[in-house]
Motif scaffolding. Structure first.
Motif, short mmCIF file in Angstrom:
data_model
loop_
_atom_site.label_atom_id
_atom_site.label_comp_id
_atom_site.label_asym_id
_atom_site.label_seq_id
_atom_site.Cartn_x
_atom_site.Cartn_y
_atom_site.Cartn_z
N ASP A 232 -4.50 6.79 1.59
CA ASP A 232 -4.39 7.15 0.17
C ASP A 232 -3.30 6.33 -0.52
OD1 ASP A 232 -6.44 8.98 0.27
OD2 ASP A 232 -5.12 10.71 0.62
N GLU A 233 -2.18 6.12 0.16
CA GLU A 233 -1.10 5.33 -0.43
C GLU A 233 -1.53 3.89 -0.66
OE1 GLU A 233 2.74 7.79 1.41
OE2 GLU A 233 1.88 6.07 2.51
N ARG A 235 -4.63 2.91 -1.10
CA ARG A 235 -5.64 2.95 -2.16
C ARG A 235 -4.99 2.95 -3.54
NH1 ARG A 235 -7.76 7.27 -0.59
NH2 ARG A 235 -9.24 6.35 0.89
N ASP A 236 -3.82 3.58 -3.63
CA ASP A 236 -3.12 3.66 -4.91
C ASP A 236 -2.17 2.50 -5.16
OD1 ASP A 236 -4.39 6.07 -5.39
OD2 ASP A 236 -2.74 7.29 -4.59
N ASP A 237 -1.98 1.64 -4.17
CA ASP A 237 -1.02 0.54 -4.27
C ASP A 237 -1.74 -0.73 -4.71
OD1 ASP A 237 0.89 -1.43 -3.95
OD2 ASP A 237 1.69 -0.61 -2.09
N ASP A 238 -1.97 -0.86 -5.99
CA ASP A 238 -2.73 -1.99 -6.51
C ASP A 238 -2.07 -3.33 -6.19
OD1 ASP A 238 -4.53 -0.21 -7.59
OD2 ASP A 238 -3.65 -0.24 -9.59
#
Length: 247
Positions: A232-233, A235-238
């Protein structure tokens, strides 16, 4: 301690320095994914864990179930409960599905007879279980492996590895060359295997697909870890995804 601990390893192909002070852990029961661009060191990491030659690990250690397996030969690593499914599937194309599975069973029994006993606590998958978990293989049991689709060959390669006593399954690019719908079928098979208690370390170029089913993720670049966190981290770390994965 984790099921697998890779501790500050440096690995080489000849004099080419590929892995640089790389550390990672895999916890029992999880799906952990190792991501990175081509040439980042993903396959070298799996081969270093599995005892494949090359590469050569010159420093650091690989611990599996609290035992140092650094430099152990591939056959002996497999006896500990680690199974590697390499790139390009590598099934026996002129043998049927059933014969490919039988060879894996014969190999396991021969290893138990002629080599030191397995220390794996994992259960080898019976042929009946294989056909239950991979119904396409059941439908094609008399078909030669070389005539299967890419996705079916991948399922056969995974099933053949599970005929060994496997605690940790290493998957190298299982989605390579597969159509999106077939990727979904392989994903579902991987999740079923994990639900049955097999820990999985997944190397994959298709980062989006890998993150979807993983619990945790590592990203490597030029042989070093540049990200360590939950799926999840990542996935959120563009910024990390765009810089190191291009997605």
């Amino acid at each position: 301690m984790s099921l697998l601990d890779v501790d500050h390893i440096d690995a080489y192909y000849g004099e080419s320095h590929i892995l640089r002070d790389l550390s990672m852990t895999v916890e029992e029961g999880e799906i952990c994914t190792l991501l990175g661009r081509n040439g980042a060191g993903k396959t070298t990491t799996l081969r270093s864990i599995a005892g494949a030659d090359p590469p050569t690990v010159r420093s650091g250690s690989v611990q599996f179930k609290d035992q140092d397996i650094t430099g152990m030969e591939a056959d002996d690593v497999a006896m500990q409960g680690i199974s590697l499914v390499p790139e390009e599937r590598r099934v026996f194309p002129n043998l049927t599905v059933a014969e490919n599975l039988k060879i894996a069973e014969v190999s396991r029994n021969a290893s138990n007879t002629w080599r030191r006993p397995r220390t794996s606590t994992g259960q080898s998958m019976s042929t009946e279980q294989v056909y239950e978990d991979f119904p396409r293989l059941s439908e094609r049991k008399t078909q030669k492996a070389g005539t299967l689709s890419g996705g079916e060959q991948q399922m056969l390669a995974i099933a053949r590895a599970l005929k060994q006593s496997t605690d940790l399954l290493l998957l190298d690019e299982p989605y390579e060359g597969l159509a999106p719908k077939i990727v979904e079928d392989v994903e579902a098979a991987i999740e079923r295997i994990n639900d049955q208690g097999v820990t999985i370390l997944l190397v994959e170029q298709n980062a989006a697909a890998a993150i979807k089913i993983a619990d945790r993720a590592y990203v490597v670049d030029q042989g070093a870890v540049v990200f360590d966190g939950t799926a999840d981290e990542l996935r959120d770390d563009d910024e990390t995804r765009e810089r190191y994965l291009g997605v």
